[in-house]
Design an enzyme around this catalytic site. Structure first.
Site, PDB file in Angstrom:
ATOM      1  N   PHE A  40       0.798  -1.216   0.000  1.00  0.00           N
ATOM      2  CA  PHE A  40       0.000   0.000   0.000  1.00  0.00           C
ATOM      3  C   PHE A  40       0.836   1.275   0.000  1.00  0.00           C
ATOM      4  O   PHE A  40       0.487   2.239  -0.666  1.00  0.00           O
ATOM      5  CB  PHE A  40      -0.924   0.012   1.222  1.00  0.00           C
ATOM      6  CG  PHE A  40      -1.944  -1.084   1.178  1.00  0.00           C
ATOM      7  CD1 PHE A  40      -3.137  -0.902   0.519  1.00  0.00           C
ATOM      8  CD2 PHE A  40      -1.701  -2.305   1.786  1.00  0.00           C
ATOM      9  CE1 PHE A  40      -4.087  -1.911   0.459  1.00  0.00           C
ATOM     10  CE2 PHE A  40      -2.635  -3.325   1.742  1.00  0.00           C
ATOM     11  CZ  PHE A  40      -3.824  -3.121   1.075  1.00  0.00           C
ATOM     12  N   GLN A 106      -3.101  -8.718   8.594  1.00  0.00           N
ATOM     13  CA  GLN A 106      -3.703  -7.491   8.091  1.00  0.00           C
ATOM     14  C   GLN A 106      -4.077  -7.641   6.620  1.00  0.00           C
ATOM     15  O   GLN A 106      -4.674  -6.741   6.045  1.00  0.00           O
ATOM     16  CB  GLN A 106      -2.722  -6.325   8.249  1.00  0.00           C
ATOM     17  CG  GLN A 106      -2.365  -5.996   9.687  1.00  0.00           C
ATOM     18  CD  GLN A 106      -1.281  -4.940   9.769  1.00  0.00           C
ATOM     19  OE1 GLN A 106      -0.119  -5.209   9.455  1.00  0.00           O
ATOM     20  NE2 GLN A 106      -1.636  -3.729  10.192  1.00  0.00           N
ATOM     21  N   HIS A 126      -8.472  -7.197   8.731  1.00  0.00           N
ATOM     22  CA  HIS A 126      -8.985  -6.260   7.728  1.00  0.00           C
ATOM     23  C   HIS A 126      -9.871  -6.948   6.700  1.00  0.00           C
ATOM     24  O   HIS A 126     -10.140  -6.379   5.637  1.00  0.00           O
ATOM     25  CB  HIS A 126      -7.816  -5.538   7.044  1.00  0.00           C
ATOM     26  CG  HIS A 126      -7.021  -4.690   7.995  1.00  0.00           C
ATOM     27  ND1 HIS A 126      -5.718  -4.303   7.751  1.00  0.00           N
ATOM     28  CD2 HIS A 126      -7.347  -4.151   9.201  1.00  0.00           C
ATOM     29  CE1 HIS A 126      -5.283  -3.573   8.761  1.00  0.00           C
ATOM     30  NE2 HIS A 126      -6.254  -3.466   9.654  1.00  0.00           N
ATOM     31  N   SER A 201       4.373  -2.564   8.360  1.00  0.00           N
ATOM     32  CA  SER A 201       5.009  -1.299   8.725  1.00  0.00           C
ATOM     33  C   SER A 201       4.728  -0.927  10.174  1.00  0.00           C
ATOM     34  O   SER A 201       5.374  -0.037  10.732  1.00  0.00           O
ATOM     35  CB  SER A 201       4.508  -0.180   7.810  1.00  0.00           C
ATOM     36  OG  SER A 201       3.088  -0.081   7.893  1.00  0.00           O
TER      37      SER A 201
END
Length: 253
Positions: A40, A106, A126, A201
């Site tokens: 992303f 995620q 998610h 991250s």
């Protein structure tokens, strides 16, 4: 401690895995880039090309729903062609060996399930982009049905049961996190002795709190990520090398 090189990192990780009884992996987009799915935040990431569509916009505007589904189907070939990488397969091997009770992720790409981890043992914070749900009644809709509707009408679909909008079974910005999955992830983090943060991250909250929770609950913390994270300083081991190269030696073990 930051591993000085890949070999040292793999050796230290191997010792920690061997000595651990309960290992909980926590995975982010970085584990799936080897499978061809873009992340992303990188220069070529999804968010550099398109502004994310917040949940309230999706609910309020037909054009936002249309755009969300246009983007999803533009990515269909990428998701359909993706196969588990070495990172996924290494975690599946640890799962099958009884070391890993479940994986917290995620990611929305379904690759942990494809690698051999039972769906109920993949805690998707998610959601999942390989099917859709009505945002009203929760009814599941398959993507083939959605695509047929979209291509036939030119508009994003509404549920056949309650007429509310249908979206991918993912969590959008501004949408409530799934309470059951958050609760289970918290329990897993508190009851492991080795927590592996892989390809994340660690900036998206509240999910980024799970490595901290595991560390505070007595677990060893390993972070495997190409780029530095804000939690590197509390980790017992940081490996800033390619995830596939790092976890490849554990495939099939």
């Amino acid at each position: 401690m930051i591993a000085p090189n890949l070999r040292s990192g793999v050796e230290q990780l191997g010792d920690m895995i061997a000595n651990a009884s309960v290992i909980v992996p926590f995975t982010g987009a970085g584990i799936s880039t080897e499978s061809g799915i873009p992340d992303f935040r990188s220069p070529n990431g999804l968010w550099t090309r398109n502004r994310p569509i917040p949940f309230d916009e999706f609910v309020a505007r037909q054009d936002a729903r249309d755009e969300a589904w246009r983007r999803r189907f533009a990515m269909q070939d990428t998701f359909a062609a993706a196969r588990p990488g070495r990172g996924h397969r290494a975690l599946a091997a640890l799962y099958k060996a009884g070391k890993v009770p479940a994986v917290i992720t995620q990611n929305i790409d379904n690759l942990h399930q494809t690698s051999g981890i039972v769906a109920n043992d993949v805690v998707e914070l998610h959601g999942n982009t390989t099917y859709a749900r009505c945002i009203g009644c929760g009814k599941r809709h398959e993507l083939d049905w959605v695509r047929h509707w979209f291509e036939r009408t030119g508009y994003a679909p509404h549920c056949t049961s309650c007429d509310e909008p249908v979206k991918t079974a993912t969590i959008s910005f501004g949408q409530a996190m799934p309470t059951g999955e958050m609760r289970r992830a918290s329990e897993l983090a508190q009851h492991c002795d080795l927590f592996l943060a892989i390809g994340s991250s660690l900036v998206v909250w509240p999910a980024a709190g799970f490595p901290i929770l595991a560390k505070e609950s007595g677990a060893k913390l390993v972070i495997i990520n190409n780029e530095p994270t804000d939690q590197d300083e509390i980790a017992d081991l940081v490996i800033r090398y390619d995830i596939g190269e790092t976890l490849g030696p554990f495939v099939g073990n």
